[in-house]
Scaffold this motif. Structure first.
Motif, short mmCIF file in Angstrom:
data_model
loop_
_atom_site.label_atom_id
_atom_site.label_comp_id
_atom_site.label_asym_id
_atom_site.label_seq_id
_atom_site.Cartn_x
_atom_site.Cartn_y
_atom_site.Cartn_z
N LEU A 47 -65.94 -3.21 -24.30
CA LEU A 47 -66.83 -3.72 -23.25
C LEU A 47 -66.10 -3.99 -21.94
N ALA A 48 -64.82 -3.64 -21.85
CA ALA A 48 -64.01 -3.98 -20.68
C ALA A 48 -64.62 -3.46 -19.39
N TRP A 89 -57.24 -7.79 -18.78
CA TRP A 89 -58.54 -7.15 -18.76
C TRP A 89 -59.66 -8.19 -18.89
N ALA A 90 -60.86 -7.75 -18.60
CA ALA A 90 -62.02 -8.64 -18.66
C ALA A 90 -63.22 -7.91 -19.21
N LEU A 127 -67.71 -13.53 -17.11
CA LEU A 127 -66.72 -12.67 -17.76
C LEU A 127 -65.72 -13.50 -18.54
N LEU A 128 -65.13 -12.89 -19.54
CA LEU A 128 -64.02 -13.48 -20.27
C LEU A 128 -62.77 -12.67 -19.93
N GLY A 129 -61.70 -13.35 -19.55
CA GLY A 129 -60.46 -12.68 -19.19
C GLY A 129 -59.44 -12.75 -20.31
N TYR A 130 -58.70 -11.66 -20.48
CA TYR A 130 -57.74 -11.53 -21.57
C TYR A 130 -56.34 -11.19 -21.06
#
Length: 196
Positions: free
Chosen positions: A6-7, A21-22, A72-75
């Motif tokens: 889903l990035a 990435w997010a 968004l979720l950031g990784y």
């Protein structure tokens, strides 16, 4: 589950040798994590969202349903480290309190994982700014962090944001911060030359 399929943005941070990435924040997967972050001592004073878990889930649902917002979720690699809310400042409370221009985009950024504060903050901040400037039509990034959040304000200044002034929002006294694309690119190029 990280859901890398889903990035919406992926880049390699050479200085840290890490993938940043997010992906979209999903209420059905991410509520528990966001709830935990919102209760962290370094987050509570500035987000004031130390709410029950079902409130956090409802909040994420509303963010996803709002066409003026992108949660968004950031990784860093496979570890979720933060939450990013991209928003249209003209359709936000900020638009009633600050001089918003065509081509502006706003973002709220939370690094929830304490291990990734400090040296990772700059890399994560750069990645967020690059991601936002990749969006079509974006000329400036604006934000309204709490004036008491000195660490975050210092990070924004390092990334090329300038403080235009202070504004009173319904929930806080905020610094109106602006980053212009040309300033960010000039600062980034200068730092690349110095580190080369």
């Amino acid at each position: 589950m990280s859901h890398p399929e889903l990035a919406v943005h992926t880049e390699h941070e050479a200085a840290l040798d890490r993938k940043l990435w997010a992906r979209p924040a999903l209420p059905e997967h991410d509520t528990e994590l966001l709830h935990a972050w919102m209760h962290k001592p370094h987050v509570v004073p500035f987000w004031a969202m130390d709410w029950p878990q079902d409130w956090i889930r409802d909040y994420l649902v509303r963010q996803n349903e709002d066409p003026a917002r992108s949660p968004l979720l950031g990784y860093v690699d496979d570890m979720a480290v933060g939450y990013i809310e991209v928003y249209d400042p003209a359709r936000d409370v900020l638009g009633a309190h600050a001089p918003i221009l065509p081509g502006d985009i706003g973002a709220h950024v939370l690094i929830g994982d304490e291990e990734h504060l400090g040296r990772y903050s700059v890399a994560i901040g750069r990645a967020v700014v690059r991601f936002l400037f990749k969006r079509p039509g974006v000329l400036r990034i604006v934000g309204e962090p709490d004036v008491r959040n000195h660490q975050f304000l210092s990070l924004l200044a390092f990334l090329g944001f300038r403080k235009v002034g202070e504004i009173d929002l319904p929930d806080k006294r905020a610094a109106f911060m602006v980053c212009e694309r040309a300033d960010f690119e000039r600062l980034s190029a200068r730092r690349r030359r110095v580190s080369a």
